[in-house]
Write a protein that holds these residues in place. Structure first.
Motif, PDB file in Angstrom:
ATOM      1  N   GLN A  38       1.037  -9.789   4.439  1.00 14.16           N
ATOM      2  CA  GLN A  38       1.609  -8.821   3.507  1.00 14.16           C
ATOM      3  C   GLN A  38       2.361  -9.529   2.400  1.00 14.16           C
ATOM      4  O   GLN A  38       3.195 -10.394   2.667  1.00 14.16           O
ATOM      5  CB  GLN A  38       2.534  -7.837   4.218  1.00 14.16           C
ATOM      6  N   LYS A  42       3.013  -4.651  -1.467  1.00 12.02           N
ATOM      7  CA  LYS A  42       1.612  -4.367  -1.151  1.00 12.02           C
ATOM      8  C   LYS A  42       1.451  -3.940   0.305  1.00 12.02           C
ATOM      9  O   LYS A  42       2.293  -4.233   1.150  1.00 12.02           O
ATOM     10  CB  LYS A  42       0.743  -5.608  -1.398  1.00 12.02           C
ATOM     11  N   ALA A  43       0.344  -3.263   0.582  1.00 14.59           N
ATOM     12  CA  ALA A  43       0.016  -2.914   1.956  1.00 14.59           C
ATOM     13  C   ALA A  43      -0.425  -4.165   2.710  1.00 14.59           C
ATOM     14  O   ALA A  43      -0.914  -5.128   2.101  1.00 14.59           O
ATOM     15  CB  ALA A  43      -1.101  -1.873   1.989  1.00 14.59           C
ATOM     16  N   LYS A  45      -2.725  -6.681   4.844  1.00 16.23           N
ATOM     17  CA  LYS A  45      -4.148  -7.006   4.765  1.00 16.23           C
ATOM     18  C   LYS A  45      -4.572  -7.651   6.088  1.00 16.23           C
ATOM     19  O   LYS A  45      -3.914  -8.582   6.562  1.00 16.23           O
ATOM     20  CB  LYS A  45      -4.403  -7.984   3.609  1.00 16.23           C
TER      21      LYS A  45
ATOM     22  N   GLN B   3     -11.359   4.435   1.117  1.00 15.78           N
ATOM     23  CA  GLN B   3     -10.085   4.578   0.409  1.00 15.78           C
ATOM     24  C   GLN B   3      -9.163   5.491   1.183  1.00 15.78           C
ATOM     25  O   GLN B   3      -9.608   6.486   1.778  1.00 15.78           O
ATOM     26  CB  GLN B   3     -10.306   5.159  -0.985  1.00 15.78           C
ATOM     27  N   VAL B   5      -5.372   7.375   0.430  1.00 15.73           N
ATOM     28  CA  VAL B   5      -4.358   7.638  -0.581  1.00 15.73           C
ATOM     29  C   VAL B   5      -3.307   8.574   0.006  1.00 15.73           C
ATOM     30  O   VAL B   5      -3.595   9.741   0.312  1.00 15.73           O
ATOM     31  CB  VAL B   5      -4.967   8.263  -1.856  1.00 15.73           C
ATOM     32  N   TYR B  94       2.717   4.207   5.519  1.00 14.54           N
ATOM     33  CA  TYR B  94       1.312   3.888   5.280  1.00 14.54           C
ATOM     34  C   TYR B  94       0.438   4.643   6.276  1.00 14.54           C
ATOM     35  O   TYR B  94       0.778   4.709   7.471  1.00 14.54           O
ATOM     36  CB  TYR B  94       1.046   2.407   5.500  1.00 14.54           C
ATOM     37  N   GLY B 110      -3.592   2.583   3.208  1.00 17.82           N
ATOM     38  CA  GLY B 110      -3.284   3.176   1.925  1.00 17.82           C
ATOM     39  C   GLY B 110      -2.247   2.345   1.194  1.00 17.82           C
ATOM     40  O   GLY B 110      -1.776   1.318   1.688  1.00 17.82           O
ATOM     41  N   GLN B 111      -1.861   2.824   0.020  1.00 16.92           N
ATOM     42  CA  GLN B 111      -0.888   2.095  -0.815  1.00 16.92           C
ATOM     43  C   GLN B 111       0.554   2.382  -0.386  1.00 16.92           C
ATOM     44  O   GLN B 111       1.478   1.687  -0.797  1.00 16.92           O
ATOM     45  CB  GLN B 111      -1.075   2.445  -2.296  1.00 16.92           C
ATOM     46  N   THR B 113       3.605   5.600   0.733  1.00 17.94           N
ATOM     47  CA  THR B 113       4.422   6.584   0.033  1.00 17.94           C
ATOM     48  C   THR B 113       5.844   6.445   0.530  1.00 17.94           C
ATOM     49  O   THR B 113       6.087   6.334   1.740  1.00 17.94           O
ATOM     50  CB  THR B 113       3.875   8.019   0.233  1.00 17.94           C
TER      51      THR B 113
END
Lengths: 107, 119
Positions: A38, A42-43, A45, B3, B5, B94, B110-111, B113
């Motif tokens: 990480q 960012k998320a 990986k 994806q 989101v 996430y 996801g990115q 929240t």
């Protein structure tokens, strides 16, 4: 619950170094151990799954080993883009616990 | 292309409720093990909840009885209903895609929240 303990918590190294991060489970998890990278903001990986399988697209300088309770992530020759935080995770049983993380910093 | 989101985060007072959503594309949510993972500011990753492809659900002790994971198969969506929120629930949340069995890793994320619980 299975506890995951990583060592060290932080590590300073130079480009080109070989680095090893350890992860220990509080009970046997067979080979159901994953490694994530990480970077800030960012998320995570996925790097390695099932202890030693390299995720598609991940450079071969990353490797994993171990089974049962003791696991290792090795980066054979550090590159600048590898400075990040690394987490192990067990998916042997719920809760799917993570280690506390190892922050890899530039020396 | 897979994806994920997330949406629905924001500032909420202690004791309040919030529902997070995760819109999935490129795969079928109901065929996979799907999880929520959170990360408090400056802290590590914490697994929160999982829903199995068969519908079984599990929670971290820290959220059990307050959070509910669910999915809408017709919309290919994953949700996290969060009630009785506390300051310690402040985190980036996430959603993550597992596989067809529990042991599969979280291959897609996801990115995130951000949920902030504060008065």
């Amino acid at each position: 619950d299975i506890q995951m303990t990583q060592s060290p918590s932080s590590l300073s190294a130079s480009v080109g170094d070989r680095v090893t991060i350890s992860c220990r489970a509080s009970q046997s998890i067979d080979r159901y151990l994953n490694w994530y990278q990480q970077k800030p903001g960012k998320a995570p990986k996925l790097l390695i799954y099932a202890a030693s399988s390299l995720q598609s697209g991940v450079p071969s300088r990353f490797s994993g080993s171990g089974s049962g309770t003791d696991f290792t992530l090795t980066i054979s020759s550090l590159q600048a883009e590898d400075f990040a935080t690394y987490y192990c995770q067990q998916t042997y049983t719920t809760p799917c616990t993570f280690g506390q993380g190892t922050k890899l910093e530039i020396k | 292309e897979v994806q994920l989101v997330e949406s629905g985060g924001g500032l909420i007072q202690p004791g309040g409720s919030l529902r997070l959503s995760c819109a999935a594309s490129g795969f079928t949510v109901s065929n996979n093990y799907m999880s929520w993972v959170r990360q408090a500011p400056g802290k590590g990753l914490e697994w929160v909840s999982i829903i199995y492809s068969g519908g079984s659900t599990y929670y971290a002790d820290s959220v059990k009885g307050r959070f509910t994971i669910s999915r809408d198969n017709s919309k290919n969506m994953l949700y996290l209903q969060m009630n009785s929120l506390r300051a310690e629930d402040t985190a980036v949340y996430y959603c993550a895609k597992g596989g067809i069995q529990l042991w599969f890793p979280f291959e897609y994320w996801g990115q995130g929240t951000l949920v902030t619980v504060s008065s």
